[in-house]
Design an enzyme around this catalytic site. Sequence first.
Site: not given
Ligand code: IMP
Length: 178
Positions: A44, A98-99, A102, A130, A151, A158, A164
């Site tokens: 990402g 990082e993208d 979350d 987020k 989302f 993705d 992507r």
């Molecule tokens: P976390 O561990 O929950 O912070 O997740 C991080 C990863 O979740 C990111 O690197 C993304 O790959 C994926 N992710 C979280 N939210 C989204 C979204 O809204 N769209 C796409 N990928 C997401």
Amino acid sequence: MFADNVEKVLISEKEIVDRCKELGAQISKDYEGKQPMIVGLLKGSVPFMAELIKYITVDCEIDFMAVSSYSGTESMGDVKIVKDLDCSIKGMDVLVVEDIVDTGKTLEKVKKMLYTKGANDVKIVSLLDKPDRRTVEIEAEYVGFTIPNEFVIGFGLDFNQKYRNLPYVGVLKEECYK
Ligand code: IMP
């Protein structure tokens, strides 16, 4: 056409490029006199990292790491290294790209892994944040855009490995995953 599944454009390509210039300038200032190792989390971070590093003016190295934790729109919670770093980061100042942050679980684990590998310092730059979804206490030092709990896809992000390549960040139509 695949872009028909985009509900709306949240952040345009121009806004992303402009923000990368600002972040690059800030990072260059903060890392003056240092030689950071910039670690992109595959897949990402690729478009964001490619844009951002153009505006980083200190000497740096780049490497990539892949971890898995997501399937569809849901986090599976368990973070595993799928592709490890090629270079040693012992004693280095690491900047993780990082993208999106979350729940924060991925970066919490990645940060720990990088310290275990001997990093001197680990900071995070994320295109998106987020904060409403956070379940662990972690913040990126540098954030491109803070977004609501929707989302999103595009500019590296993705849905089931697609979208992507969109040149902007958009909201995926709910009917695509409900
Ligand atoms: P976390 O561990 O929950 O912070 O997740 C991080 C990863 O979740 C990111 O690197 C993304 O790959 C994926 N992710 C979280 N939210 C989204 C979204 O809204 N769209 C796409 N990928 C997401």
